[in-house]
Design a protein around this motif. Structure first.
Motif, short mmCIF file in Angstrom:
data_model
loop_
_atom_site.label_atom_id
_atom_site.label_comp_id
_atom_site.label_asym_id
_atom_site.label_seq_id
_atom_site.Cartn_x
_atom_site.Cartn_y
_atom_site.Cartn_z
N UNK A 85 -4.26 21.83 -4.73
CA UNK A 85 -3.50 20.61 -4.49
C UNK A 85 -3.03 19.92 -5.75
N UNK A 86 -3.60 20.30 -6.91
CA UNK A 86 -3.16 19.71 -8.17
C UNK A 86 -1.84 20.29 -8.66
N UNK A 87 -1.44 21.43 -8.12
CA UNK A 87 -0.30 22.17 -8.67
C UNK A 87 1.07 21.54 -8.42
N UNK A 88 1.38 21.06 -7.20
CA UNK A 88 2.77 20.64 -6.94
C UNK A 88 3.31 19.61 -7.91
N UNK A 89 2.46 18.68 -8.34
CA UNK A 89 2.92 17.66 -9.27
C UNK A 89 2.30 17.82 -10.65
N UNK A 90 1.50 18.87 -10.83
CA UNK A 90 0.97 19.18 -12.15
C UNK A 90 1.82 20.19 -12.90
N UNK A 91 2.64 20.97 -12.19
CA UNK A 91 3.59 21.90 -12.77
C UNK A 91 4.95 21.23 -12.91
N UNK A 92 5.83 21.75 -13.72
CA UNK A 92 7.16 21.14 -13.88
C UNK A 92 7.87 21.00 -12.53
N UNK A 112 -3.95 24.31 0.26
CA UNK A 112 -4.18 23.32 -0.76
C UNK A 112 -2.90 22.87 -1.43
N UNK A 113 -2.01 23.82 -1.72
CA UNK A 113 -0.74 23.49 -2.35
C UNK A 113 0.08 22.55 -1.47
N UNK A 114 0.17 22.88 -0.19
CA UNK A 114 0.97 22.06 0.72
C UNK A 114 0.39 20.66 0.89
N UNK A 115 -0.93 20.57 1.00
CA UNK A 115 -1.54 19.25 1.17
C UNK A 115 -1.37 18.41 -0.08
N UNK A 116 -1.40 19.05 -1.25
CA UNK A 116 -1.16 18.32 -2.49
C UNK A 116 0.29 17.93 -2.69
N UNK A 117 1.21 18.67 -2.09
CA UNK A 117 2.64 18.38 -2.24
C UNK A 117 3.09 17.21 -1.39
N UNK A 118 2.27 16.81 -0.43
CA UNK A 118 2.67 15.73 0.48
C UNK A 118 2.88 14.41 -0.26
N UNK A 119 3.96 13.74 0.07
CA UNK A 119 4.20 12.35 -0.31
C UNK A 119 4.93 11.66 0.83
N UNK A 120 4.64 10.39 1.06
CA UNK A 120 5.37 9.63 2.07
C UNK A 120 6.65 9.12 1.43
N UNK A 121 7.76 9.73 1.77
CA UNK A 121 9.02 9.45 1.07
C UNK A 121 10.10 8.89 1.98
N UNK A 122 9.74 8.47 3.19
CA UNK A 122 10.76 7.99 4.13
C UNK A 122 11.46 6.73 3.62
N UNK A 438 -8.51 6.23 -0.37
CA UNK A 438 -8.40 5.03 -1.21
C UNK A 438 -7.80 5.34 -2.57
N UNK A 439 -7.97 6.58 -3.03
CA UNK A 439 -7.36 6.99 -4.29
C UNK A 439 -6.98 8.46 -4.17
N UNK A 440 -6.08 8.89 -5.02
CA UNK A 440 -5.60 10.26 -4.94
C UNK A 440 -6.61 11.23 -5.52
N UNK A 441 -6.76 12.35 -4.80
CA UNK A 441 -7.54 13.49 -5.26
C UNK A 441 -6.69 14.73 -5.01
N UNK A 442 -7.01 15.86 -5.66
CA UNK A 442 -6.23 17.07 -5.39
C UNK A 442 -6.22 17.38 -3.89
N UNK A 443 -5.06 17.61 -3.34
CA UNK A 443 -4.84 17.90 -1.92
C UNK A 443 -5.04 16.71 -1.02
N UNK A 444 -5.29 15.54 -1.60
CA UNK A 444 -5.53 14.34 -0.78
C UNK A 444 -4.93 13.13 -1.48
N UNK A 445 -3.59 12.97 -1.43
CA UNK A 445 -2.96 11.83 -2.09
C UNK A 445 -3.35 10.51 -1.44
N UNK A 446 -3.31 9.45 -2.22
CA UNK A 446 -3.64 8.12 -1.71
C UNK A 446 -2.79 7.79 -0.50
N UNK A 447 -3.42 7.21 0.51
CA UNK A 447 -2.71 6.83 1.72
C UNK A 447 -3.34 7.45 2.95
#
Length: 468
Positions: A85-92, A112-122, A438-447
């Motif tokens: 989960x650290x990869x999507x926003x840890x790589x360029x 793990x990659x997909x769960x880490x890539x999630x962001x609420x962007x609506x 409550x805070x972001x962790x790999x594969x588990x972004x805050x929210x």
């Protein structure tokens, strides 16, 4: 319900002649042998930077001869999906990567990659997207699980002014359409007659309550096929009612429909996997607000079962939402009944935000879910349905109170309240969860977070795929 957009098709990329960057995933135990296999410049560089393969650490290597970039992900001793989960926003940003390490579980990496890539962007689109990972054969179930969790996270993260009872019920219908299931929305006079406690909770809001019901049958099922029944607390915002929460207590109350989101995600995983079961999902969609129509402390409400409940606290509304759903579900005699709710702060005091509480009258099912949670790194912890506390729910003027007579064991007494609407012979699992990071962790972004769903799904998958 948006698609997973952080993966790309490996075959198509190769056919187009695109340069794919190579990704290595290395445990601490394998670091020495990995370094020996690297070309001298890369080995020297990685050693010089002090890379130790610590879990979720990322190092970019000097370019390879073909111009492609290489990166190394440290796994440490972590055998879960989380480091990926650290990869999507840890790589360029917006670069394409192919996992090339032999022996790495592609499904684990993909989840793990997909769960880490999630962001609420609506409501605030990202300026750039995450890195992308090559999708390879055999990861379909991992992608389905990730999609269901994205769906649930989106629902929890959506502000309450954009997700009320009507919109949550509509989301159940949309989910049904995706999997060719049937859906029904109950509202108005019919809801008041069939779900009186849900109607009572929703009276204080201008946004009227609804019950959304999804029905699905797996391939080749019959009327004799086991029925799985899911019930979710869908309180789209909880002010506490007349027992008003303090302002700090309301800040995250858009997540009070997290139980509904979890049960919707579990339903999605069951349907996507085509488990050989019949499925019914019930979601109580309601808002607990304050007005001249809202229920008051010491009101007495007659539930769907006919039992009466004295309202000791209007902020203990989640159990009122669930009790009518459970009563109706039991009438269909499911093989397993599961409910989920962001029900009590007491469960968080006892277990913290990352460990949902599990209550059950079935040792085999409870043991299966706990074991599955350990296997898929989606843990739950069982708490007791302690009968000695049942009398704390007694009321002098009704069959029961909706809260206990003292401040102890709040999660247990809430579960004991729900148990009064479940027959002794009914296999039942009750999940009291937090539904938030409550805070972001790999594969588990805050929210918003969808907890216990993968553990429940694995337990169901182990039980019913083995008997198919």
């Amino acid at each position: 319900m948006r698609p997973i957009d952080c993966l790309f098709d490996l075959g198509a990329a190769r056919a187009e002649g695109r340069v794919l960057h190579r990704l290595h995933a290395i445990s601490a135990a394998d670091l020495s042998s990995f370094l020996e296999r690297l070309p001298e410049p890369q080995r020297t560089f990685l050693s010089f930077t002090g890379f130790t393969a610590k879990s979720s650490s990322i190092a970019l290597l000097p370019p390879a001869a073909d111009g492609g970039m290489e990166a190394v992900l440290g796994l440490g001793t972590d055998e879960s999906h989380a480091p990926f989960g650290a990869l999507p926003y840890g790589l360029p940003a917006e670069t394409d990567w192919q996992l090339v390490t032999p022996g790495i579980d592609a499904a684990r990496a993909t989840l793990g990659f997909c769960l880490g890539a999630y962001r609420f962007s609506e409501l605030k689109p990202a300026t750039s997207g995450p890195a992308r990972l090559a999708r390879v054969p055999g990861v379909e179930n991992a992608v389905d699980q990730a999609w269901s969790i994205w769906m649930g996270r989106d629902l929890i993260n959506r502000p309450a002014n954009l997700l009320g009872p009507e919109e949550l019920a509509a989301a159940v219908v949309t989910l049904a359409e995706r999997f060719s299931a049937s859906a029904e929305i109950v509202e108005g006079e019919r809801l008041a007659a069939n779900y009186p406690t849900i109607a009572a909770v929703g009276r204080g809001s201008d946004r009227t309550p609804r019950v959304a019901i999804l029905r699905w049958a797996g391939p080749g099922t019959t009327e004799a096929t086991p029925l799985i029944s899911l019930c979710g607390k869908g309180v789209c915002f909880d002010s506490g009612g007349y027992d008003l929460k303090p302002s700090s207590g309301m800040l995250r109350m858009k997540k009070d429909m997290g139980g509904a989101a979890a049960m919707m995600a579990l339903a999605a995983q069951i349907m996507a996997a085509g488990l050989p079961v019949r499925l019914v999902l019930r979601v109580g969609c309601v808002e607990n607000s304050v007005s001249g129509h809202a229920m008051r402390p010491l009101d007495v409400i007659r539930t769907r079962s006919g039992k009466t409940v004295e309202i000791g606290n209007t902020d203990a509304e989640g159990r009122l939402v669930l009790c009518d759903l459970l009563d109706e579900a039991v009438e269909e005699a499911p093989e397993l009944l599961i409910d989920a709710a962001t029900l009590t702060g007491a469960a968080r005091v006892a277990l913290g935000p990352e460990l949902p509480a599990l209550f059950s009258n079935s040792d085999p099912w409870s043991d299966a879910v706990v074991a599955a949670g350990q296997a898929v790194h989606d843990p739950v912890w069982r708490l007791p349905l302690w009968p000695g506390y049942d009398g704390w729910l007694d009321s002098p003027i009704a069959d029961m109170n909706n809260v206990s007579s003292n401040g102890f064991a709040g999660a247990i007494t809430a579960a004991l309240f729900l148990q009064r609407f479940v027959t002794l012979s009914q296999n039942w699992l009750h999940i009291d969860l937090y539904a938030w990071n409550d805070k972001s962790r790999p594969a588990a972004p805050e929210g918003g977070e969808v907890q216990t769903v993968r553990s429940l799904f694995r337990a169901l998958q182990d039980r019913y795929n083995s008997t198919a």
